[in-house]
Design a protein around this motif. Sequence first.
Motif, PDB file in Angstrom:
ATOM      1  N   PHE A 291      33.430  -4.371   9.045  1.00  0.00           N
ATOM      2  CA  PHE A 291      33.908  -5.738   9.296  1.00  0.00           C
ATOM      3  C   PHE A 291      35.422  -5.783   9.106  1.00  0.00           C
ATOM      4  O   PHE A 291      35.920  -5.630   8.000  1.00  0.00           O
ATOM      5  N   GLY A 292      36.136  -5.966  10.190  1.00  0.00           N
ATOM      6  CA  GLY A 292      37.598  -5.971  10.122  1.00  0.00           C
ATOM      7  C   GLY A 292      38.184  -7.349   9.890  1.00  0.00           C
ATOM      8  O   GLY A 292      39.311  -7.617  10.260  1.00  0.00           O
ATOM      9  N   LEU A 293      37.443  -8.250   9.288  1.00  0.00           N
ATOM     10  CA  LEU A 293      37.960  -9.593   8.992  1.00  0.00           C
ATOM     11  C   LEU A 293      37.893  -9.813   7.484  1.00  0.00           C
ATOM     12  O   LEU A 293      37.130  -9.160   6.784  1.00  0.00           O
ATOM     13  N   VAL A 294      38.682 -10.762   7.033  1.00  0.00           N
ATOM     14  CA  VAL A 294      38.768 -10.933   5.586  1.00  0.00           C
ATOM     15  C   VAL A 294      37.553 -11.669   5.014  1.00  0.00           C
ATOM     16  O   VAL A 294      37.091 -11.377   3.909  1.00  0.00           O
ATOM     17  N   ALA A 295      37.005 -12.605   5.778  1.00  0.00           N
ATOM     18  CA  ALA A 295      35.906 -13.405   5.225  1.00  0.00           C
ATOM     19  C   ALA A 295      34.686 -12.562   4.825  1.00  0.00           C
ATOM     20  O   ALA A 295      34.182 -12.707   3.708  1.00  0.00           O
ATOM     21  N   PRO A 296      34.215 -11.643   5.692  1.00  0.00           N
ATOM     22  CA  PRO A 296      33.098 -10.803   5.257  1.00  0.00           C
ATOM     23  C   PRO A 296      33.472  -9.946   4.043  1.00  0.00           C
ATOM     24  O   PRO A 296      32.636  -9.699   3.167  1.00  0.00           O
ATOM     25  N   GLY A 297      34.743  -9.518   3.975  1.00  0.00           N
ATOM     26  CA  GLY A 297      35.193  -8.738   2.812  1.00  0.00           C
ATOM     27  C   GLY A 297      35.074  -9.557   1.536  1.00  0.00           C
ATOM     28  O   GLY A 297      34.632  -9.057   0.496  1.00  0.00           O
ATOM     29  N   TYR A 298      35.453 -10.825   1.629  1.00  0.00           N
ATOM     30  CA  TYR A 298      35.329 -11.704   0.463  1.00  0.00           C
ATOM     31  C   TYR A 298      33.862 -11.832   0.036  1.00  0.00           C
ATOM     32  O   TYR A 298      33.532 -11.832  -1.146  1.00  0.00           O
ATOM     33  N   THR A 299      32.996 -11.954   1.039  1.00  0.00           N
ATOM     34  CA  THR A 299      31.573 -12.067   0.709  1.00  0.00           C
ATOM     35  C   THR A 299      31.101 -10.804  -0.007  1.00  0.00           C
ATOM     36  O   THR A 299      30.379 -10.864  -1.004  1.00  0.00           O
ATOM     37  N   MET A 300      31.537  -9.628   0.494  1.00  0.00           N
ATOM     38  CA  MET A 300      31.158  -8.368  -0.166  1.00  0.00           C
ATOM     39  C   MET A 300      31.665  -8.351  -1.606  1.00  0.00           C
ATOM     40  O   MET A 300      30.958  -7.925  -2.525  1.00  0.00           O
ATOM     41  N   ASP A 309      27.082  -7.947 -12.501  1.00  0.00           N
ATOM     42  CA  ASP A 309      26.778  -8.877 -13.589  1.00  0.00           C
ATOM     43  C   ASP A 309      25.292  -9.247 -13.629  1.00  0.00           C
ATOM     44  O   ASP A 309      24.903 -10.217 -14.269  1.00  0.00           O
ATOM     45  N   GLY A 310      24.472  -8.480 -12.918  1.00  0.00           N
ATOM     46  CA  GLY A 310      23.029  -8.715 -12.977  1.00  0.00           C
ATOM     47  C   GLY A 310      22.538  -9.791 -12.031  1.00  0.00           C
ATOM     48  O   GLY A 310      21.385 -10.211 -12.090  1.00  0.00           O
ATOM     49  N   GLY A 311      23.400 -10.248 -11.126  1.00  0.00           N
ATOM     50  CA  GLY A 311      23.008 -11.293 -10.189  1.00  0.00           C
ATOM     51  C   GLY A 311      22.214 -10.741  -9.013  1.00  0.00           C
ATOM     52  O   GLY A 311      22.009  -9.525  -8.897  1.00  0.00           O
ATOM     53  N   GLU A 312      21.784 -11.636  -8.145  1.00  0.00           N
ATOM     54  CA  GLU A 312      20.880 -11.188  -7.080  1.00  0.00           C
ATOM     55  C   GLU A 312      21.397 -11.457  -5.683  1.00  0.00           C
ATOM     56  O   GLU A 312      20.653 -11.355  -4.723  1.00  0.00           O
ATOM     57  N   GLU A 313      22.671 -11.785  -5.568  1.00  0.00           N
ATOM     58  CA  GLU A 313      23.189 -12.047  -4.228  1.00  0.00           C
ATOM     59  C   GLU A 313      23.154 -10.764  -3.396  1.00  0.00           C
ATOM     60  O   GLU A 313      23.254  -9.669  -3.936  1.00  0.00           O
ATOM     61  N   SER A 314      22.987 -10.910  -2.100  1.00  0.00           N
ATOM     62  CA  SER A 314      23.097  -9.715  -1.277  1.00  0.00           C
ATOM     63  C   SER A 314      23.886 -10.007  -0.005  1.00  0.00           C
ATOM     64  O   SER A 314      24.008 -11.157   0.420  1.00  0.00           O
ATOM     65  N   PHE A 315      24.421  -8.929   0.558  1.00  0.00           N
ATOM     66  CA  PHE A 315      25.223  -9.051   1.764  1.00  0.00           C
ATOM     67  C   PHE A 315      24.309  -8.877   2.964  1.00  0.00           C
ATOM     68  O   PHE A 315      23.580  -7.894   3.056  1.00  0.00           O
ATOM     69  N   THR A 316      24.320  -9.818   3.867  1.00  0.00           N
ATOM     70  CA  THR A 316      23.383  -9.747   4.992  1.00  0.00           C
ATOM     71  C   THR A 316      24.119  -9.838   6.312  1.00  0.00           C
ATOM     72  O   THR A 316      23.616 -10.379   7.281  1.00  0.00           O
ATOM     73  N   GLY A 317      25.331  -9.316   6.322  1.00  0.00           N
ATOM     74  CA  GLY A 317      26.089  -9.355   7.563  1.00  0.00           C
ATOM     75  C   GLY A 317      26.974 -10.581   7.606  1.00  0.00           C
ATOM     76  O   GLY A 317      26.963 -11.395   6.691  1.00  0.00           O
ATOM     77  N   ALA A 318      27.753 -10.686   8.675  1.00  0.00           N
ATOM     78  CA  ALA A 318      28.679 -11.808   8.740  1.00  0.00           C
ATOM     79  C   ALA A 318      28.932 -12.157  10.182  1.00  0.00           C
ATOM     80  O   ALA A 318      28.836 -11.317  11.078  1.00  0.00           O
ATOM     81  N   ASP A 319      29.221 -13.396  10.398  1.00  0.00           N
ATOM     82  CA  ASP A 319      29.546 -13.858  11.735  1.00  0.00           C
ATOM     83  C   ASP A 319      30.978 -13.441  12.047  1.00  0.00           C
ATOM     84  O   ASP A 319      31.877 -13.597  11.230  1.00  0.00           O
TER      85      ASP A 319
END
Lengths: 855, 115
Positions: A291-300, A309-319
């Motif tokens: 992903f060559g955009l900043v927004a998906p990087g922020y999500t990652m 930190d033991g959380g459960e978020e996951s990365f599922t791609g980005a628009d």
Amino acid sequence: MSADTQSTQNIVVVGNGMVGHHFVEQLSQNSNYNITVLSAESRLAYDRVHLSEYFSGKTADDLALTTPEVYQQLGVNFYLDAKVTTIDKSRKVVTTEQGESYSYDKLVLATGSYPFVPPIPGKEREHCLVYRTIDDLDAIQASANTGKTGVVVGGGLLGLEAANALKELGLDTHVVEFAPQLMGVQLDQAGGQQLRKMIEELGVTVHTEKATNVITDGESSVHKMEFADGTHLETDLILFSAGIRPYDNLAREFDLAVGERGGIVVNNQCQTSDEDIYAIGECALWNNFIFGLVAPGYTMAKVAASHIDGGEESFTGADMSTKLKLMGVEVGSIGDAHARTPGAQSYTYQNERDNVYKKMVVSQDGKTLLGAVLVGDTSEYDSLLQYALNGIELPENPDALILPSNGGEKPTLGVDSLPDTATICSCLNVTKGDIVAAVDAGATDVGAIKSVTKASTGCGGCSALLKNVAENEFAKRGLEVKKDICSHFVYSRTELFHIIKAEKIKNFDTLIAKHGKGMGCEICKPAVGSILASVYNDYILQDDHLHLQDTNDTYLGNMQKDGTYSVVPRMPGGEVTPEKLIVIGEVAKEYNLYTKVTGGQRIDLFGARVDQLPAIWKRLIDAGMETGHAYGKSLRTVKSCVGSTWCRYGVQDSMSMAIFLEERYKGLRSPHKIKFAVSGCTRECAEAQSKDIGVIATENGWNLYVSGNGGMKPRHGDLFATDLDDATLIKYIDRYLMFYVRMADRLQRTSVWLESLEGGLEYMQKVVKDDHLGINDELERQMDAVVATYQCEWKTTVESPEKLKRFRQFVNSDKQDENIQFVTEREQIRPATLTEKAANGLLIETVDVTAVEPA
Amino acid sequence: MTVITRSNTNWQTLCQKDDLVKHSGVCALLDNEQQVAIFLIDDDSAFTISNWDPAGNANVLYRGLIGDENGEVFVASPLYKERFALSDGRCLDDESLSVTSYATRIEQGQVQVLV
């Protein structure tokens, strides 16, 4: 895991680009982690998205996303110029080029990417550069100074950004693209052609289907580029911007899984093949995609921080939809822009006269929007994006969404039909649900929603949509969006301003008789008093205005907690002669006033009783001083550095400019107080970017920043215009301030005003620079009138025996208010506390100040 | 009908009407050294309340702004903006606060309060 069983973990972050920094911000909220940042660059994170603005006046500091001080406050250890060269996975240690080792519990690779330079013979020649870092920009600038022509190799998004930079530097600019069209990833062929036409009209020459064979010595320029088709092009500077490649060498060398065409393979939690090592941003390969955009990087970054930190978020791609402005040309691309989905059909609209091209790609059944291309006009981008992302059913004639309305009604996106998961602000990742929650939590206007959710505080592109969603939520809850100033008028401040001006109303009594009801109150009276002052600039203590003024304006001083006032003579630009300084000292001594230097570079004298004010001011006025309006909703100070007259680094005379501006705008009554600053060079010692109006000297003139704020809600000013000459600078400030005075709500600072203004900074620039509303002459005339009618309110007051009666403490006695008592602290007075007063006589040193008769 | 002759003994003259400013306040000292704030609302109507602001703990109420809400005339303290009804001294923003109010009249150009 409970806090007491968890020991502090060492987190080492490699790379401090935008994404690496975002990760640090996320994790540093939590004190369980000891974070170490190792960056190969010589500066901390900066905004690469707006890199080209470096050439339109922004400095490295403007682009900075953080500072060493901030990192220190966050407890983040950081090392610059510290390139990591080895990873020892078994011992969990990384080592830098300098041989320093850092052990980690979790390692985060945020190494980003590097520009791809095609393997063309001659690519390593001097003046062959890339466009990625601030250091690159410095090299480009240096190179541009010696040449006339510049070529960008690559006609993608980044290539066009780079071309814009070359154009800003004044080079004759060319773009050379291998493919048949520009921005082939985001645009279809017709869109690419439209973009090419518009960019060429701006003076950039575009060459498509050109493969460069070799770069050699030129005849009239530094280089000669020879193309496969036998043609050639001469140029002085070549910028390669032909795509990016992930910086994955550490992963390759130390045996982490990488993709066939590069990129560090990560799972949905952003873990690499070693579970204690994460990769985020442009170096990471997720689902075979970089992903060559900043927004998906922020999500990652968020996902990785959460997982550690033991959380459960996951990365599922980005628009990957994008909306941007390239050299002023609006371009938007949504989803399946190329209509590659089986059965996809499209609608296109092309208007060659106005340079607009729009295409919608819809599903076979015509019910859902799959993608879109917009060139020349992206006003429908936000609503189209919502249709595409949320699968909202299209209206019956979907083409109406992109066709010009020509007076007819355009189908509007029912914001009500948006699901709570719909992203409204993609920069800050704010969903409709977040906005609903903010309204549920008590936000009653768009401004409040913005400050809670941060929505629309990034690029601002979603402001219209945000307003729609917010107003829909208000309406659903039966919240009336009332702008009435108070119960006495059914008008907003702005509306009252227009009524007063249009009907030439000169006082409050006439206004309330004609357009309001009752006596008025502490809300509407000062607001109307301020409007009348802005429009007519009468003496504010004139009989019919007197009862409108807050106590500060009535007594021309700032009331303190014990009912005494402070006294601040004007000191334009912070400049003061020794003679005046001595008088101030003498006055302070005689009346035993607490003396302090203010943040606005002047001197504040505290503890003056109301009956002492006239005599104090008479002394100051006799010595050539005047009121500093420290009490008014008006211009306070113009802070300044000494500039080129004294400073080794100054490039303009900031002192003279500051004094000129302070003299010009002093006394201007406005919706809230206004502060200015003028800095004599880019070092910015006057802190101009935290002021309502900030002026920073450049080699060629002045850069103007607007709507900054210190105080409660700090905000950096927006760069409004660059390299202005004196006359244009003043013209812009005149118009900007008068527009603010007209339009803003009561007690609304310029920062909040600009943020709440639909269209934001760009709209403001259109109004002030291009006279979009056709009111600039009037705004300037109005400012000239205020300047011409300036008076020192204190001078007028001390000269009027009638007005001086107001300054008696008692109408029937010469006694003083016994409740005003002081004690001594650090050799000066301060108000006695209630306890000290209660202990009366024992603790209190009542200061004996000889009553001075009002002059 | 009984004619009540009002005794003037407890009406204290504080100042002249000319000392007042319409829709604004002045401060006067009672014989007992109490500070009072006097407000002129109409040509023949003035109100007097104690000058002490119980929220801000300072003698400042006479410097507040005058306004009305649903016909109730009030002064808003210049310190922290609490509004006090001029008719009876109630605080309109905080039930636990109040100030003393004094009957006030204007007789032959003289401003008098009942103490």
